[in-house]
Scaffold this motif. Structure first.
Motif, PDB file in Angstrom:
ATOM      1  N   PRO A  28       0.808  -1.221   0.000  1.00 50.78           N
ATOM      2  CA  PRO A  28       0.000   0.000   0.000  1.00 50.78           C
ATOM      3  C   PRO A  28       0.844   1.275   0.000  1.00 50.78           C
ATOM      4  O   PRO A  28       0.489   2.254  -0.659  1.00 50.78           O
ATOM      5  N   ALA A  29       1.959   1.270   0.697  1.00 48.06           N
ATOM      6  CA  ALA A  29       2.767   2.487   0.773  1.00 48.06           C
ATOM      7  C   ALA A  29       3.490   2.778  -0.544  1.00 48.06           C
ATOM      8  O   ALA A  29       3.848   3.913  -0.823  1.00 48.06           O
ATOM      9  N   ASN A  30       3.706   1.722  -1.336  1.00 48.79           N
ATOM     10  CA  ASN A  30       4.403   1.927  -2.608  1.00 48.79           C
ATOM     11  C   ASN A  30       3.478   2.341  -3.742  1.00 48.79           C
ATOM     12  O   ASN A  30       3.942   2.850  -4.761  1.00 48.79           O
ATOM     13  N   ALA A  53      -7.145   4.485  -8.786  1.00 48.25           N
ATOM     14  CA  ALA A  53      -6.902   5.611  -7.892  1.00 48.25           C
ATOM     15  C   ALA A  53      -7.312   5.256  -6.452  1.00 48.25           C
ATOM     16  O   ALA A  53      -6.625   5.609  -5.497  1.00 48.25           O
ATOM     17  N   GLU A  54      -8.431   4.537  -6.330  1.00 50.12           N
ATOM     18  CA  GLU A  54      -8.869   4.119  -4.990  1.00 50.12           C
ATOM     19  C   GLU A  54      -7.812   3.253  -4.318  1.00 50.12           C
ATOM     20  O   GLU A  54      -7.606   3.303  -3.109  1.00 50.12           O
ATOM     21  N   LEU A  55      -7.128   2.442  -5.136  1.00 52.76           N
ATOM     22  CA  LEU A  55      -6.081   1.582  -4.580  1.00 52.76           C
ATOM     23  C   LEU A  55      -4.863   2.392  -4.144  1.00 52.76           C
ATOM     24  O   LEU A  55      -4.049   1.913  -3.348  1.00 52.76           O
ATOM     25  N   GLY A  56      -4.719   3.590  -4.682  1.00 51.91           N
ATOM     26  CA  GLY A  56      -3.590   4.433  -4.266  1.00 51.91           C
ATOM     27  C   GLY A  56      -2.641   4.831  -5.374  1.00 51.91           C
ATOM     28  O   GLY A  56      -1.728   5.631  -5.169  1.00 51.91           O
ATOM     29  N   TYR A  57      -2.844   4.292  -6.568  1.00 47.93           N
ATOM     30  CA  TYR A  57      -1.995   4.698  -7.695  1.00 47.93           C
ATOM     31  C   TYR A  57      -2.340   6.130  -8.109  1.00 47.93           C
ATOM     32  O   TYR A  57      -3.463   6.597  -7.917  1.00 47.93           O
ATOM     33  N   GLN A 177     -12.478  10.665  -7.354  1.00 50.54           N
ATOM     34  CA  GLN A 177     -11.020  10.553  -7.283  1.00 50.54           C
ATOM     35  C   GLN A 177     -10.331  11.804  -7.844  1.00 50.54           C
ATOM     36  O   GLN A 177      -9.232  12.148  -7.426  1.00 50.54           O
ATOM     37  N   VAL A 178     -10.986  12.462  -8.785  1.00 51.49           N
ATOM     38  CA  VAL A 178     -10.445  13.736  -9.275  1.00 51.49           C
ATOM     39  C   VAL A 178     -10.449  14.737  -8.120  1.00 51.49           C
ATOM     40  O   VAL A 178      -9.474  15.455  -7.882  1.00 51.49           O
ATOM     41  N   ALA A 179     -11.559  14.759  -7.377  1.00 46.88           N
ATOM     42  CA  ALA A 179     -11.660  15.680  -6.236  1.00 46.88           C
ATOM     43  C   ALA A 179     -10.584  15.381  -5.193  1.00 46.88           C
ATOM     44  O   ALA A 179     -10.033  16.293  -4.580  1.00 46.88           O
ATOM     45  N   TYR A 180     -10.297  14.098  -4.996  1.00 51.40           N
ATOM     46  CA  TYR A 180      -9.259  13.715  -4.018  1.00 51.40           C
ATOM     47  C   TYR A 180      -7.853  13.997  -4.543  1.00 51.40           C
ATOM     48  O   TYR A 180      -6.877  13.802  -3.819  1.00 51.40           O
ATOM     49  N   GLY A 181      -7.741  14.346  -5.814  1.00 51.48           N
ATOM     50  CA  GLY A 181      -6.415  14.585  -6.388  1.00 51.48           C
ATOM     51  C   GLY A 181      -5.687  13.318  -6.799  1.00 51.48           C
ATOM     52  O   GLY A 181      -4.514  13.363  -7.174  1.00 51.48           O
ATOM     53  N   LYS A 182      -6.376  12.177  -6.749  1.00 53.53           N
ATOM     54  CA  LYS A 182      -5.709  10.930  -7.149  1.00 53.53           C
ATOM     55  C   LYS A 182      -5.794  10.694  -8.659  1.00 53.53           C
ATOM     56  O   LYS A 182      -5.037   9.916  -9.214  1.00 53.53           O
ATOM     57  N   VAL A 183      -6.753  11.341  -9.302  1.00 52.64           N
ATOM     58  CA  VAL A 183      -6.825  11.281 -10.764  1.00 52.64           C
ATOM     59  C   VAL A 183      -6.633  12.690 -11.299  1.00 52.64           C
ATOM     60  O   VAL A 183      -7.286  13.630 -10.836  1.00 52.64           O
ATOM     61  N   LYS A 184      -5.718  12.829 -12.237  1.00 51.09           N
ATOM     62  CA  LYS A 184      -5.612  14.096 -12.944  1.00 51.09           C
ATOM     63  C   LYS A 184      -6.304  13.894 -14.282  1.00 51.09           C
ATOM     64  O   LYS A 184      -5.981  12.974 -15.034  1.00 51.09           O
TER      65      LYS A 184
END
Lengths: 644, 261
Positions: A28-30, A53-57, A177-184
């Motif tokens: 998860p940290a990577n 994005a939910e997974l963290g990528y 995810q866009v709002a969270y900044g995880k997706v551009k």
């Protein structure tokens, strides 16, 4: 040597579980150290981008539309299949698997299709949790309907707008995810090439459709969810912008293209009305649940009808030929799409077609209206009836619809292994963009299922296996491969702008479409295909010497966008013809007139053609290299498909 | 031929089209003549004819947004003779057919006009403000996986149907273009209602409406003064009732919630 399809060993029902256990995980940290590029924001792209994005990528999502919500998935009407067996009518994961393999005329991979059937049930749960308003019964539980090629009711739907509701669900997850900044999110940005660094996909080159700027984007992996290539035919049910450019550019960079000739001609579309026609409109297959397909029994009656001497409602019951019910009593009007289309064509070839062109058959709701009332029909199909009325100016509650087959979906696409990875490491293809699940013919309500299966439940697992083996070091656009790819893209755009000939992109596109429909459409022959190949080559030469564009590349220029896509269609079209020519059998949507049963059904040649034809690009104007992936059927026995 | 009326004659029309090079330049109306337009053509096919002519003559075609041409993607957005999507009620521009016009007509074609929708070029506008409003809260916060069985959440059919009706918004922006205040209330309310009606959406209903309304204001859309032209011109029939639901949701959120905005 054919690339490994990576199908896991073991019993069919255990393959996916085993595989999920065997793939490597990224801790998860990577995950936040990896950037993934997702091209396309339809069902397959939006669901993948959101889930990754939910997974963290870190995800970069690209669409040429002004909003992700406009992708053509939005236009899917009828529904989405899932093996929920809520109706207690004998459905199961195995039955959905079996129907899909059989419906695909035994040209799909068993393991992929079984996995698709397995995850189908999760898709419905996911969508309901997102707030997708599926149709419900009065008791509050979900409703189902039946679709072609199946004898159970397993199709979930939202009136005639299921694709819209599913896409808005995936779009909402993406937006979060866009709002969270995880997706551009990059809108109005078209991918024009993939960048390969040391044999691995590491980025893309794009053009900003508003400013014309050419840009480089780097990532650890690239997912193409860019849809199908039905618009090769010019007239199809695809949206106007739908195109093959991303997939074709990837193909030219090393990704094999599989079964390009497997295209689906949908039986129920509104017939062509004139030369100006810009696209064809589908009438959902769900209409065949209650609509009955017929033509006049006698050729003479059809002729009088075409001339306007009699009206459709004057034709007596005993003078009508409900040809699907007559020929296929078990499935009736719900035979698979390829069978329904071919039969409509046969009726028209016999001179019994209707409409002034004679290229149409009736789809009649009179019985359903008599049985259940017009309100009931309107509840179920209201928006489709309205659309028909708007386009044709006729009222389908009062007289039967006229329908004719049209290009709708492409089963072929980029070759992928069980992980949905193409032959280029790090480059993935999901949804209609890949070839994997539908064989030679797709069943109704299975495209939405596959797009969401790939995006929500397959790629999030399988991409991890690749990334876990990629060092978590930042990727940048510094590698010279980016500069080279950008230079190629610029040169190509400038070349298109500088031809300064006389013919428009649409003009070439229509000419190509005409060749494809005539020789590589519903019925194909070796002779016709050879003719088509020469014609396409000629047209391509004309394109590169006589194309007309105006304006500049450094601004919004829709004709330039179109020209780039047509240039790629002109190459892909030839590969489709090559593939259709080489496949000396008929199967599913690929019907070679030389190979048919005495009753006119598709005649497969399992001994010689039970394989995936994967084509490798070998250079401009060179013959592509054919690679064969043998299909092994360990669970299903290959038989002559019968829907009688 | 589909729907062709054998007596319908081709038409000649005068088009007054808004031309604008890009966001930073001033635009203006330019007149064009189109000939032999079949009544069975769609409005966009008529524009295709104009654009093919222009391109052949070496003039720049008119930029406009379109894609599915089935009335569902929401891309097309023309202001025709002073009305969003033209004269036919409940119809997107792509589903409008030329049989609704007469030979010799003059047709004025403009882009959506609203501060929050800047013009990209000619008839194409930037509607990304809508996306940002959805990003502010137009969703239910569930990740992929781990959701309950779909039938564990029974929803009365009437409620599911109403949620569906609200969910059919295609985000074309006709509501904004038709409103004298360029308000986006109908668009925002459609999403708020859909999710407020469904049990899955209840958990976040307060923060959702507050955040979406705050974003709407930030984007520069005008206020709602209950005129109703949005619903009258909506091509998919999104009802004004949704605005009432939004107001109720907003009020109850402000009165009882953690007052996020």
């Amino acid at each position: 040597m054919f690339p490994d399809s990576k199908i896991p060993e073991g019993p069919l029902a255990e393959k996916w579980d085993k595989h999920k256990f065997n793939v490597k995980l990224v801790n998860p940290a990577n995950k936040r150290k990896y950037d993934v590029i997702v091209v396309g924001t339809g069902l397959a792209g939006a669901s993948a981008a959101a889930s990754l994005a939910e997974l963290g990528y870190n995800v970069k999502a690209f669409t040429y539309h002004d909003s992700p919500r406009r992708a053509h998935s939005i236009a899917a009407q009828g529904g989405i299949n899932a093996a929920k067996n809520y109706q207690n009518d004998g459905d199961s994961v195995y039955r959905l698997f079996y129907d899909t393999i059989k419906g695909g005329d035994y040209r799909a991979r068993e393991a992929n299709v079984y996995r698709l059937a397995q995850v189908s049930v999760n898709i419905i749960d996911q969508c309901v949790a997102q707030g997708v308003p599926f149709a419900r019964e009065y008791g509050g539980l979900l409703a189902n309907r039946s679709f072609g090629g199946a004898q159970v009711s397993r199709t979930f739907y939202a009136r005639g707008q299921t694709g819209q509701q599913l896409l808005l669900g995936a779009y909402s997850a993406l937006s979060r995810q866009v709002a969270y900044g995880k997706v551009k999110l990059y809108t109005r940005t078209e991918m024009l090439d993939v960048v390969i660094v040391d044999g691995q996909a590491r980025g893309i080159i794009t053009r900003n459709l508003i400013t014309g700027e050419i840009e480089q984007h780097a990532g650890h992996a690239v997912v193409l969810a860019t849809g199908g290539y039905g618009n090769v035919f010019y007239l199809s049910t695809n949206a106007k912008y739908s195109n093959a450019t991303a997939a074709w550019r990837a193909h030219k960079k090393g990704a094999y293209f599989a079964n390009p000739c497997f295209t689906q001609i949908h039986p129920t579309c509104i017939p062509v009305s004139g030369d100006y026609q810009s696209k064809l409109t589908l009438m959902s297959e769900s209409l065949r649940n209650d609509g009955r397909v017929w033509v006049p029994k006698e050729k003479a009656t059809a002729e009088r009808l075409r001339k306007g001497e009699i009206r459709v409602n004057d034709i007596k019951e005993e003078d009508r030929d409900y040809f699907l019910e007559r020929k296929y009593p078990a499935f009736g009007n719900l035979v698979p799409r390829d069978v329904a289309s071919r039969n409509a064509k046969m009726m028209c070839d016999e001179g019994r077609g209707v409409g002034s062109s004679g290229l149409a058959v009736f789809l009649d709701f009179a019985d359903a209206i008599k049985r259940n009332g017009a309100d009931w029909v309107s509840q179920k199909y209201g928006n489709l009836f309205d659309m028909y009325a708007k386009i044709t100016g006729e009222n389908p509650y009062e007289q039967p619809m006229r329908i004719y087959p049209a290009v709708h979906y492409t089963m072929g696409g980029l070759w992928v292994d069980y992980n949905l990875q193409t032959t280029v490491p790090g480059l993935y293809a999901t949804g209609e963009c890949n070839f994997s699940d539908h064989g030679a013919n797709r069943l109704g309500a299975s495209a939405l299922m596959q797009g969401l299966a790939d995006g929500y439940f397959v790629i999030p697992y399988t991409i991890g296996d690749y990334l876990a083996q990629t060092p978590p070091k930042p990727v940048t656009t510094e590698h010279p491969a980016f500069k080279e790819a950008e230079a190629e893209v610029r040169a190509r755009v400038q070349k298109l702008m500088s031809i300064n000939g006389t013919r428009t992109p649409d003009d070439f596109h229509k000419a190509l479409g005409h060749i494809m429909w005539e020789y590589c459409g519903m019925a194909r022959t070796a002779e016709g295909l050879q003719h088509a190949k020469a014609e396409i080559q000629k047209l391509r030469r004309e394109f590169w010497s006589d194309l007309k564009l105006v304006g500049t590349e450094a601004e919004m220029n829709q004709a330039l966008e179109k020209a780039g896509r047509v240039a790629d269609f002109l190459e892909l079209g030839e590969l489709m013809v090559d593939d259709a020519y080489h496949r000396n059998e008929s199967c599913g949507g690929h019907f070679r007139e030389e190979y048919q049963t005495p009753e006119g059904e598709a005649l497969r040649d399992d001994e010689n053609f039970t394989y995936v034809a994967a084509w490798e690009y070998t250079g401009d104007n060179q013959v592509s290299a054919l690679h064969k992936e043998d299909l092994r059927f360990e669970n299903v026995k290959l038989t002559q498909r019968s829907y009688k | 031929m589909a729907g062709s009326n054998p007596n319908a004659k081709p038409m000649n029309l005068t088009l007054k089209v808004w031309r604008q090079k890009n966001r930073n330049t001033q635009g203006g109306i330019v007149d064009y003549q189109v000939k032999d337009i079949s009544p069975d053509m769609s409005f966009l096919e008529m524009l295709d004819v104009l654009n093919e002519d222009l391109l052949r003559k070496g003039e720049e075609p008119v930029a406009f947004d379109h894609d599915c041409r089935e009335g569902i993607c929401g891309s097309c957005n023309l202001f025709i003779n002073g009305r969003a999507h033209g004269p036919e009620p409940g119809t997107t521009t792509c589903q409008l057919h030329m049989r609704k016009f007469n030979d010799g007509d003059t047709i004025t074609i403009e882009p959506w006009r609203a501060n929050a929708f800047p013009v990209n070029k000619d008839l194409s506008v930037d509607r990304s403000a809508f996306d940002r409003i959805i990003q502010a809260g137009g969703y239910i916060s569930v990740n992929t996986g781990g959701t309950p069985d779909a039938n564990e959440i029974p929803i009365p059919k009437e409620i599911a149907d109403r949620a569906f009706e609200a969910a059919t918004c295609i985000a074309c922006g006709a509501c904004v273009a038709s409103c004298k205040n360029a308000s986006a209330m109908l668009f925002v309310s459609a999403k708020v209602s859909q999710l407020a009606l469904l049990p899955q959406g209840h958990v976040e209903r307060k923060s959702r409406v507050e955040n979406m309304v705050a974003q709407m204001d930030k984007e520069g859309f005008g206020a709602c003064t209950n005129i109703g032209s949005c619903a009258a011109e909506c091509p998919v029939g999104i009802s004004l009732e949704n605005i009432a639901i939004l107001n109720r949701e907003f009020l109850s959120a402000k009165a009882t919630s953690n007052n996020l905005a």
